[in-house]
Every structure is written in C-alpha cells, then in structure tokens.
Design a protein around this motif. Structure first.
Motif, mmCIF file in Angstrom:
data_model
loop_
_atom_site.group_PDB
_atom_site.id
_atom_site.type_symbol
_atom_site.label_atom_id
_atom_site.label_comp_id
_atom_site.label_asym_id
_atom_site.label_seq_id
_atom_site.Cartn_x
_atom_site.Cartn_y
_atom_site.Cartn_z
ATOM 1 N N LYS A 32 1.146 -1.532 0.283
ATOM 2 C CA LYS A 32 0.095 0.181 0.098
ATOM 3 C C LYS A 32 0.547 1.401 0.109
ATOM 4 O O LYS A 32 1.732 1.470 1.045
ATOM 5 C CB LYS A 32 -0.952 0.057 0.927
ATOM 6 C CG LYS A 32 -1.778 1.098 1.408
ATOM 7 C CD LYS A 32 -2.517 1.175 2.402
ATOM 8 C CE LYS A 32 -1.980 1.352 4.048
ATOM 9 N NZ LYS A 32 -3.232 1.289 4.841
ATOM 10 N N LEU A 33 0.280 1.817 -0.727
ATOM 11 C CA LEU A 33 1.543 3.464 -0.913
ATOM 12 C C LEU A 33 0.616 4.281 0.349
ATOM 13 O O LEU A 33 -0.724 4.734 0.213
ATOM 14 C CB LEU A 33 1.177 3.964 -2.507
ATOM 15 C CG LEU A 33 2.256 3.113 -2.916
ATOM 16 C CD1 LEU A 33 1.607 3.347 -4.599
ATOM 17 C CD2 LEU A 33 3.512 3.519 -3.329
ATOM 18 N N HIS A 34 1.761 4.564 0.813
ATOM 19 C CA HIS A 34 1.117 6.208 1.535
ATOM 20 C C HIS A 34 0.243 7.158 0.777
ATOM 21 O O HIS A 34 -0.502 7.459 1.247
ATOM 22 C CB HIS A 34 2.556 6.575 2.769
ATOM 23 C CG HIS A 34 1.663 7.639 3.960
ATOM 24 N ND1 HIS A 34 1.246 6.772 4.843
ATOM 25 C CD2 HIS A 34 1.779 8.522 4.182
ATOM 26 C CE1 HIS A 34 0.110 8.842 5.275
ATOM 27 N NE2 HIS A 34 1.110 9.575 5.229
ATOM 28 N N ALA A 35 1.150 8.082 0.281
ATOM 29 C CA ALA A 35 1.212 9.385 -0.641
ATOM 30 C C ALA A 35 1.258 8.714 -2.444
ATOM 31 O O ALA A 35 2.611 8.237 -2.561
ATOM 32 C CB ALA A 35 1.708 9.813 -0.074
ATOM 33 N N VAL A 36 0.512 8.732 -2.697
ATOM 34 C CA VAL A 36 1.020 9.101 -4.158
ATOM 35 C C VAL A 36 0.082 10.201 -4.934
ATOM 36 O O VAL A 36 -0.313 10.789 -4.191
ATOM 37 C CB VAL A 36 0.156 8.048 -5.048
ATOM 38 C CG1 VAL A 36 -0.045 8.402 -6.635
ATOM 39 C CG2 VAL A 36 0.078 6.786 -4.475
ATOM 40 N N SER A 37 0.792 11.757 -5.918
ATOM 41 C CA SER A 37 0.547 12.917 -6.368
ATOM 42 C C SER A 37 -0.264 12.168 -7.374
ATOM 43 O O SER A 37 -0.542 11.257 -7.946
ATOM 44 C CB SER A 37 1.669 13.180 -6.552
ATOM 45 O OG SER A 37 2.446 13.108 -8.202
ATOM 46 N N TYR A 38 -0.916 13.489 -7.491
ATOM 47 C CA TYR A 38 -1.738 13.451 -8.359
ATOM 48 C C TYR A 38 -1.102 13.000 -9.961
ATOM 49 O O TYR A 38 -1.995 12.169 -10.294
ATOM 50 C CB TYR A 38 -2.325 14.543 -8.805
ATOM 51 C CG TYR A 38 -3.364 15.389 -7.482
ATOM 52 C CD1 TYR A 38 -4.691 15.123 -7.382
ATOM 53 C CD2 TYR A 38 -3.148 16.987 -6.580
ATOM 54 C CE1 TYR A 38 -5.045 15.695 -6.382
ATOM 55 C CE2 TYR A 38 -3.592 17.411 -5.929
ATOM 56 C CZ TYR A 38 -5.066 16.438 -5.740
ATOM 57 O OH TYR A 38 -5.501 17.252 -4.329
ATOM 58 N N GLU A 39 -0.198 13.821 -10.503
ATOM 59 C CA GLU A 39 0.268 13.054 -11.857
ATOM 60 C C GLU A 39 0.468 12.049 -12.004
ATOM 61 O O GLU A 39 -0.322 11.102 -12.793
ATOM 62 C CB GLU A 39 1.614 13.991 -12.355
ATOM 63 C CG GLU A 39 1.142 15.561 -12.123
ATOM 64 C CD GLU A 39 0.883 16.170 -10.896
ATOM 65 O OE1 GLU A 39 0.626 16.080 -10.411
ATOM 66 O OE2 GLU A 39 -0.523 17.112 -12.304
ATOM 67 N N GLU A 40 1.081 11.572 -10.677
ATOM 68 C CA GLU A 40 1.147 10.006 -10.673
ATOM 69 C C GLU A 40 -0.467 8.986 -10.872
ATOM 70 O O GLU A 40 -0.274 8.169 -11.309
ATOM 71 C CB GLU A 40 1.822 9.475 -9.192
ATOM 72 C CG GLU A 40 3.208 9.342 -9.437
ATOM 73 C CD GLU A 40 3.773 9.148 -8.199
ATOM 74 O OE1 GLU A 40 5.680 8.659 -8.369
ATOM 75 O OE2 GLU A 40 3.377 9.733 -6.785
ATOM 76 N N MET A 41 -0.809 9.035 -10.249
ATOM 77 C CA MET A 41 -2.258 8.505 -10.031
ATOM 78 C C MET A 41 -3.096 8.703 -10.877
ATOM 79 O O MET A 41 -4.016 8.214 -11.614
ATOM 80 C CB MET A 41 -3.548 9.092 -9.231
ATOM 81 C CG MET A 41 -4.428 8.361 -8.533
ATOM 82 S SD MET A 41 -3.995 6.991 -8.044
ATOM 83 C CE MET A 41 -5.025 5.491 -8.486
ATOM 84 N N LEU A 42 -3.380 10.242 -12.253
ATOM 85 C CA LEU A 42 -3.961 10.113 -13.463
ATOM 86 C C LEU A 42 -3.372 9.333 -14.462
ATOM 87 O O LEU A 42 -3.628 8.438 -14.844
ATOM 88 C CB LEU A 42 -3.164 11.840 -13.910
ATOM 89 C CG LEU A 42 -4.333 12.306 -12.960
ATOM 90 C CD1 LEU A 42 -3.973 13.822 -13.946
ATOM 91 C CD2 LEU A 42 -5.577 12.771 -13.708
ATOM 92 N N GLU A 43 -1.984 8.948 -14.178
ATOM 93 C CA GLU A 43 -0.764 8.271 -15.567
ATOM 94 C C GLU A 43 -1.583 6.511 -14.260
ATOM 95 O O GLU A 43 -1.624 5.822 -15.519
ATOM 96 C CB GLU A 43 0.329 8.140 -15.029
ATOM 97 C CG GLU A 43 0.962 9.604 -15.559
ATOM 98 C CD GLU A 43 1.132 9.448 -17.386
ATOM 99 O OE1 GLU A 43 0.618 8.463 -18.380
ATOM 100 O OE2 GLU A 43 1.676 10.359 -17.751
ATOM 101 N N MET A 44 -1.585 6.251 -13.492
ATOM 102 C CA MET A 44 -2.055 5.289 -13.145
ATOM 103 C C MET A 44 -3.492 4.579 -13.272
ATOM 104 O O MET A 44 -3.849 3.722 -13.432
ATOM 105 C CB MET A 44 -2.069 5.008 -11.143
ATOM 106 C CG MET A 44 -0.790 4.956 -10.792
ATOM 107 S SD MET A 44 0.009 4.903 -9.373
ATOM 108 C CE MET A 44 -0.919 2.394 -9.169
ATOM 109 N N ALA A 45 -4.516 5.648 -13.013
ATOM 110 C CA ALA A 45 -5.692 5.872 -13.920
ATOM 111 C C ALA A 45 -6.380 5.575 -14.986
ATOM 112 O O ALA A 45 -6.771 5.158 -15.641
ATOM 113 C CB ALA A 45 -6.173 6.142 -13.015
ATOM 114 N N ALA A 46 -5.225 5.790 -15.772
ATOM 115 C CA ALA A 46 -5.408 6.216 -16.842
ATOM 116 C C ALA A 46 -4.863 5.506 -17.768
ATOM 117 O O ALA A 46 -5.195 4.883 -19.047
ATOM 118 C CB ALA A 46 -4.362 6.974 -17.808
ATOM 119 N N SER A 47 -4.272 3.951 -16.361
ATOM 120 C CA SER A 47 -3.208 3.020 -17.528
ATOM 121 C C SER A 47 -3.923 1.440 -17.165
ATOM 122 O O SER A 47 -2.554 0.510 -17.130
ATOM 123 C CB SER A 47 -1.702 3.387 -17.669
ATOM 124 O OG SER A 47 -1.276 3.231 -16.224
ATOM 125 N N GLY A 48 -4.740 1.677 -16.384
ATOM 126 C CA GLY A 48 -5.201 1.063 -15.544
ATOM 127 C C GLY A 48 -4.984 0.120 -14.509
ATOM 128 O O GLY A 48 -6.496 0.173 -13.899
#
Ligand code: ADP
Ligand code: ASP
Ligand code: MG
Length: 417
Positions: A210-226
C-alpha cells in the motif's frame, strides 16, 4: 511522438460560503453488496455525523448490479438505445441510496436519498460517458442545514437536455470528487475493497504494498493505464480543484492512501509508484491519413484516444476497448487504410521520481527481455513508460517489473505531513 492527453475539467461553482466540517464519503459496489454491508455503511455515516461533520455519502450500485443491468439490456436489444440504457443502469445507485437511508433512519438519524439529478449534478449530453459540467448543490445544502445525512446516487446526472445520463464505469468516484469540490468539503474519502492504492493490483501481485501518498500526476497516469481503483476523471477533477483524496478500506479501520500535490519526499523516497496494466487494449494502425482529420473525427465521436505514436506517414493509436464500435465506425467513414492489432495488452511503470532518475527505461527493457517478452510499441510520458505486449504476457510482465523495481520493499514507503 507520444502524447498523454488529459481533458480540461469544468469550473464548478464552489459554494460562496463554504461550511466547515463537510465530508464526502464514497462507497463502492463491494462495500454496499448486501443488506448487512449496507447497514455497516449506515453505521459509518452515522458515526461521522455524530462526530460533528456535515455528511454527504455517494454510493455505488450493490455488487454486480450494473453489470447485470447492462447484460439485461443486451438480452432485450442487440444495440440498446443509449438514452434508455442510461435510464436503466442509473437505477442501481438509487437502490443503494434508498436502502442506506432506511438503515440510517432506523439508527435514529435523519437521512435523505437523492438521484444525481435531484442532487444537482448537471452533465453534457453524451450518454454512457457524460461529463459533469456543473454542480448545483442548493438542495444538498438545505438538507445538510436540516441536519440530515445526504445520500447521493453516484455515477449519474441530468443532462443539459434534461435526460438522465451516466458518467462511465467507475463514475461514482467522480460524483464524489465533484461534490467535494462544489461543497468546499474538508475531506473526500473513497471507501473500497482494498486498503488503498497499491504498487500493483493486489489481485495479481500479492506482495504489492500500500502506498502512503501518491501525487495527482502519478495517480492520473495510473488511472489512465488501468489501476481502476479510481476513475480517471475523478483524479482530473481532484487535481484541478485541489481536492485531497483518501482512498481506504470499507472493512478495516486503517489509514489508506493520500492523493495530493507532489512533494519532494515522494521524489526522493521512491522513483516508481507502481506498475499498472490493461489486458484489453484496442490498438489501431494506419497510413496516409491526415492525423488532424482522424483525431478530430474521433473526438467528435467522444472516443478517448490514449497513446498516439507517429513514425513518418504511419500512425498508431490506442483507445479504450469500450469505445471500439465508435472508433471503428469513424475509421470506416474516413475511408482510411486501417487495421486493428488484436490480442495486445499494456503494462506501464509509473513514478514521479523517473524525472530525476535515469535508467528506468533501461531496467524495464532488460526486465522484459529477461523473461522473453517482446513489446510491440512503447510510449512514454515524463513519469510513465508503457509497453504494449501480447495479452498472455501481461500478468507475468507486471510481476517481473514489480520485482525488478523492488516495489515490495518497505524502503519505498513515502510519508507526507
Ligand atoms: P469500487 O467498487 O470500490 O469502486 P473498484 O473495483 O472500482 O472498487 O476498484 C478497486 C479494485 O481496483 C481493487 O479491488 C483492485 O483489484 C483494483 N486495482 C487495480 N489496480 C490497483 C492498485 N494499483 N491499487 C489498488 N487497487 C487496484
Ligand atoms: N456502478 C457503476 C459501475 O459499476 C459506477 C461505480 O460503481 O462507480 O461502473
Ligand atoms: Mg470503482
């Protein structure tokens, strides 16, 4: 050329006098699957209310209800009318909200359930993937002022043409964030069936952390890629309106993952946030077409183009598999020479630290080579490398990359203030 394109998010009229202490709590399908779980959600909402918050809950449909409704439509009609399909599939969220309101009333608190339309969620007219254009939260405020717990049916709104619309699969996340932005809420909590955002889908990588913190940019890329733990649109909304998200478990009372602005510690602690995947990628290849014309026509048909690669006169692009019928119709209409690559999936490595750590590409290529996986196309952004690989190689590629970047190690843990 490789492009990751995110669409603009509308201004929503934020309340002029934001009330302190508003919390938006969203519960996903598994979290409300069955009467017992719904009663559990009701207890959580009541306890937030007893703690002094103005509580707005956004609920998803119970369990697999949305899938069942979609399947029912297809049993009745080969090509369900999009307007009627939205009328049908928006019902699931209403059921959850009405039941939760009953359970809350039984606990001695007052609750009111609202459809997306009653809650003032106004969208454009694109059935099946409508975008929120405004939130008119007057009615929610009135209920909160009467000390009621407000339950809003997720995933839906009313269009500017007064029809019921839905926001695309996973759309209740976006309802929650749009409401949090419009209400000036202190917190937006996304309760789900995992404890947060993990370094990889825990269903296929049991060692994922589990990640404690994720930046918006990272989460955007993660959500966009599955990484379907959050809908892409919801992350766009959160970033553009500065809504901090807390993704956490419905079933365990532990801290989850914070999605917020990038912070130096995120960059220093770990260069990679996670490995994501998609098993169904629709990849189109063509030559000699005018890219401007092709992408305009795709945009007009609301096809959400993801990766674009141009080499000389050759053009390759990918789009979500649910947009397949629209994409094929556009390409056919343009009369272009197009073919579709079948059987491809996509594996992506995402991390803000990539910007300052060289060698990520080298390590990903050598890891895939080491397990004998050949990628067909590669596309990158400053914080992502995505490989298109045969579908049957997707899962083992994810596991190998997760191991190669040592994502199961505790040293990758990131803290934030
Ligand atoms: P909900 O119904 O609560 O909206 P979803 O099924 O939409 O839940 O999203 C949660 C699921 O997302 C998890 O069960 C998990 O399998 C999947 N998932 C994929 N990638 C990730 C990831 N990186 N971190 C956490 N969950 C992930
Ligand atoms: N019930 C909808 C779906 O299954 C929306 C959601 O759960 O967010 O996609
Ligand atoms: Mg979801």
């Amino acid at each position: 050329m490789a492009v990751t394109d995110y669409e603009a998010v509308p201004e929503v009229s934020v309340d002029q006098h934001p009330q302190r202490g508003t919390v938006v709590m969203k519960f996903g399908g598994t979290s409300v699957a069955g009467p017992e779980r719904l009663r559990g959600v009701a207890r959580r909402l009541v306890s937030a209310h007893e703690g002094g918050s103005r509580v707005v809950a956004v609920l998803s449909a119970m369990g697999a209800t949305t899938d069942e409704l979609v399947s029912l439509a297809h049993q009745v009609s080969a090509r369900p009318d999009p307007r009627e399909l939205d009328m049908l599939i928006s019902v699931g969220e209403r059921i959850s909200c009405a039941l939760a309101a009953m359970a809350i009333n039984d606990l001695g608190h007052r609750a009111v359930s609202l459809t997306g339309s009653q809650a003032g969620i106004v969208t454009d007219t694109k059935h099946g993937k409508a975008k929120i254009v405004d939130v008119r939260a007057r009615r929610i405020h009135e209920s909160l002022d009467r000390d009621e717990i407000v339950l809003v049916a997720g995933f839906q709104g009313v269009s500017t043409a007064q029809d019921v619309t839905t926001l695309g699969r996973g759309g209740s996340d976006t309802t929650a964030v749009a409401l949090a932005a419009a209400l000036g809420a202190d917190r937006c909590e996304i309760y789900t069936d995992v404890e947060g955002v993990f370094t990889a889908d825990p269903r296929i990588v049991p060692q994922a952390r589990k990640l404690h913190a994720v930046s918006y940019e990272e989460m955007l890329e993660m959500a966009a890629s599955g990484a379907k733990v959050l809908q892409l649109r919801c992350v766009e909304f959160a970033r553009n309106h500065g809504v901090t998200l807390h993704v956490r478990s419905t079933f365990a009372d532990v801290e989850g993952t914070w999605i917020l602005e990038e912070d130096d510690r995120m960059l220093e602690k770990a260069m990679i946030a996670g490995v994501t995947y998609e098993t169904e990628e629709a990849v189109y290849e063509g030559e000699g077409a005018d890219p401007a014309e092709v992408f305009q026509a795709l945009a007009d048909a609301a096809v959400n183009v993801d990766t674009v690669i141009q080499i000389g006169a050759g053009l390759v692009f990918s789009a979500p598999s649910e947009d397949h019928a629209e994409a094929a119709a556009v390409l056919e209409r343009l009369g272009a020479q197009w073919s579709e690559r079948q059987g491809l999936g996509k594996v992506s490595v995402v991390g803000a630290g990539m910007k300052s750590h060289p060698g990520v590409a080298a390590r990903t290529f050598s890891t895939l080579a080491g397990i004998g996986v050949r990628s067909e196309f590669v596309s990158t952004s400053p914080i992502k490398i995505a490989f298109y690989v045969p579908r049957e190689d997707v899962e083992r590629s994810v596991r190998a990359l997760h191991e190669a970047f040592e994502l199961a190690e505790s040293t990758i843990e990131r803290e934030h203030a």
